[in-house]
Structures are given as C-alpha cells and as structure tokens.
Design an enzyme around this catalytic site. Structure first.
Site: not given
Ligand code: GLT
Ligand code: MN
Ligand code: MN
Length: 388
Positions: A55, A58, A89, A182, A184, A218, A221, A246, A256, A258, A288
């Site tokens: 991002h 980030d 990405m 993406e 969710k 993902e 998700h 993802d 979520d 992950d 992810d």
C-alpha cells in the site's frame, strides 16, 4: 525427493503488510515491533521470494512531505535492487485513516470521494515508479452499517466513476496497469459492497473499460461468506479475470483470520493449487496472510516459509494425483463420454434439436449408475495424508 525450497521462478509474493503485521487485534495491542520495508525486502529475497506488494502507506506514511517520500522511495528501490525482489502489485490504503470511516470512493460526502481519488492517483504514481504491473482495489471501508442513509445505488455509481477515472488516468500516464478488484463480504464494515467474486464480475461488466479490470480473490474472504473458493477462482479463470490472487486460510464464519496458507482447509488448498497449476495461471502466487499474534519475529519467518512450502508440497501432490493410475481410472469412468450425444448437445441447430428430441434415453438406468466419488475422495485424502 522433491525439493520444497522456494525459488523466484515459483513466483511467490508477499505484501509488506503481511510479514510486517505487528499482531494487533481489536482487543489487544501489538505483540511485535514494526519491521522496516527495506529489511522485509532483503529477508524475502533471502527466502527465495519473487516479489513484494505494498500500500502507499506501507512505505510512505500518510503525513510524509514530498521530500521525505522521495528519500524513502530511493532507499526502498536500493533494497529491491540488492535483493532482486520486484514490486508485483501496488494498492491504496483507503481504510486506516479516520477520513475513510464511512467509505472512500463510495462515501456520501463528495469531498471525501475526491480526496480518496486524489490519494489513489498519487499511489498509482508511486506503484508505477516502482514498476508494479497490477493495481488492487480492496474496498474495505466501501460499505455500510446503516442503509437508512439510502446510499447503496449512489455508492455503486460512485464506485464505477472512480474505476473509470483511474483507468483513464493509467492510460493517459502510460502506466499500463491491470486493475484487480478484491471482494470481501464484511469486516471492517458491517456489509461491504461487491461482497463476493460473482458480484465483482457483474460490476466489472458495467465499467467503461472492462478489459482493464479483473479480480483479486482471497481465500479467506469467500470462505468467510461460506462459499467455495475453488469454484469462485474457477469462475474468474473462465471469465479471463483472474488478474491476481490472495492466498491464505480461514475457518468459515469467523472474523478475517488471514491464516498461513494451508493451515486450515488442506483439501481446498490442494484443489486450489491444482486448479492454478492445471490452468497454467501465469500470475504471481501472492500470500495475504500474517503470523499469529502469539509469534515473535522468528515465528513470522516460519509463517512465511510455511506458506510457500505448503504450496510446493501441494503442487507435488497434484502431479502425484495425475500420475495415480487408480485415481485416473475412476476419473475416466466418472466423466462418461458419448461422442454422438456429446456433439448433438454442444451447439444448437434445428437438426440437432430434432435428433435430440427423437432420441430415447435409458433414464432409469442412468439414474441407477453410481459416480464413484466416495472412492475418489478417499483416495485423494489418502494421497494428501501421505500414505499413497
Ligand atoms: C488488508 C486486507 C486485505 C487486502 C489488502 C489490500 S489490505 O490487509 O485485509 O485482504 O488484500 O488492500
Ligand atoms: Mn483477509
Ligand atoms: Mn487480501
């Protein structure tokens, strides 16, 4: 003996925010210290990782000045160069800052929608400068708890305007991005717009340049929504829309999680790897996910290695599945062929319809035949359990 050590040619990638996750949750403070983006990239390079995603924030904090931004980008580029890791990405953080608490592109406030778009354009500049070919939109805050705001139809229209705007910007700047949406179902919003893969596919068809848009599905998700992730990915592949993926894991119906890839639903993970490999999916295998909050930094790298190792083990299992004579014989019997009838029902012609209508079927006999799936599924499990 198969070698499960990842190589860049395996095309494994991680988000800066994944291995960089500091183990915060809604009830507890961070359990790990933040890691520098340069340090992460160097570590990933040592582990045989192909690429990294990020991002805007980030790498560059939201309050950074342009001069600070440029310094950070320069340092990051150097780490990329040294490690051989590339940026595969880029995406925008349109969820963390309080300004986005009621949505970004879909916010009812025109000022906030415009700010979200401005932030995205700068973030696209950053991604392009770092060489990212794919740009993801995860609309974490694009949703609602209160529908009495009567914003749903407007929200979808605003979402479309934003996607159309960024597509034109990308072309105008010569960035050449492929955009991946993406989906969710919920979290952080009570209900998120474009909740599942099918909804995003339908939305893409309404855009000005649908060819520039695909999916970033993902595992966690679709699983949160109780849906079959392998089916969702197959539909995206069939539509030519699997632009990114993802990989992680998740218990159904939970928040979520992950989780590390393959940590929970090993059969689905296997069938997913088999689908990606069999269909020659050319894209990166992006994890992810993040280490459990219980872990220290050593646990983080164990987590990262585990994601890749499990993928490679399952890839080897897929080859074994294809070579297993008994499994292949069951599959052959299951997929009953009939060249005459197969041809008749493939395409409508008046003649085919007439011949089909005149045909006599052994309906009772066909209904009595077993499919052999119990044996097939048991053998698949035995193969995964390592006794085959
Ligand atoms: C966030 C989210 C992920 C998205 C990322 C991209 S950020 O961590 O949970 O599913 O892929 O914005
Ligand atoms: Mn997730
Ligand atoms: Mn994701």
């Amino acid at each position: 003996m198969a070698n499960y050590t990842p190589k860049p040619s395996d095309k494994f990638t991680f988000g800066l925010w994944t291995v960089g996750n500091i183990g915060r949750d809604p009830f507890g403070s961070p359990t790990r210290k933040p890691l520098d983006p340069e340090y992460i990239v160097r570590k990933l390079g040592e582990l045989g990782v192909y690429g990294v995603s990020l991002h805007d924030n980030d790498l560059v904090p939201i309050e950074a000045t342009p001069a600070e931004r440029n310094r950070m980008v320069k340092r990051f580029k150097k780490a990329l160069e040294d490690s051989g890791v590339r940026v595969t990405m880029a995406t925008t953080n349109l969820f963390a800052d309080p300004v986005f608490k009621d949505g970004a592109f879909t916010n009812a406030n025109a000022k906030i929608r415009a700010y979200a778009l401005q932030k995205t354009l700068y973030s696209m500049d950053l991604g392009a400068e770092l060489g990212a070919p794919t740009y993801v939109f995860w609309g974490g805050r694009e949703g609602a708890e209160v529908d009495a705001g009567m914003n749903t139809l407007d929200a979808i229209a605003h979402y479309r305007e934003a996607m159309n705007f960024v597509a034109e910007y990308s072309q105008d700047q010569g960035y050449g991005y492929r955009f991946a949406i993406e989906p969710k179902p919920n979290e952080p919003r009570g209900d998120i717009y474009l909740p599942v893969v099918g909804a995003a596919l339908g939305f893409i068809a309404t855009l000005d340049k649908p060819e520039l848009f695909g999916l970033n599905p993902e595992f966690a998700h679709e699983t949160m929504a109780g849906l079959n992730f392998v089916h969702a990915v197959a539909q995206a592949i069939d539509a030519g829309k699997l632009f990114h993926i993802d990989l992680n894991d998740q218990k159904m119906g939970r928040f979520d999680q992950d989780l590390r890839f393959g940590a929970e639903n090993i059969k689905e993970a296997f069938l997913l790897v088999k689908l990606l490999e069999d269909s020659n999916y050319p894209g990166v295998r992006h994890f992810d996910a993040h280490a459990l909050r219980t872990e220290d930094e050593a646990g983080v790298w164990e987590f990262a290695k585990g994601c890749m190792r499990t993928y490679l083990i399952l890839k080897e299992k897929a080859t074994r599945f294809d070579k297993d004579k008994e499994i292949q014989a069951i599959l052959k019997a299951y997929k009953v062929q009939d060249s005459g009838l197969g041809k008749l029902s493939k395409k409508y012609t008046r003649k085919n319809a007439e011949t089909l209508k005149a045909h006599t079927f052994d309906r009772v006999g066909l209904g009595e035949q077993g499919a052999g799936l119990e044996r097939l599924d048991q053998l698949t499990m035995e193969l995964l359990l390592g006794v085959r």
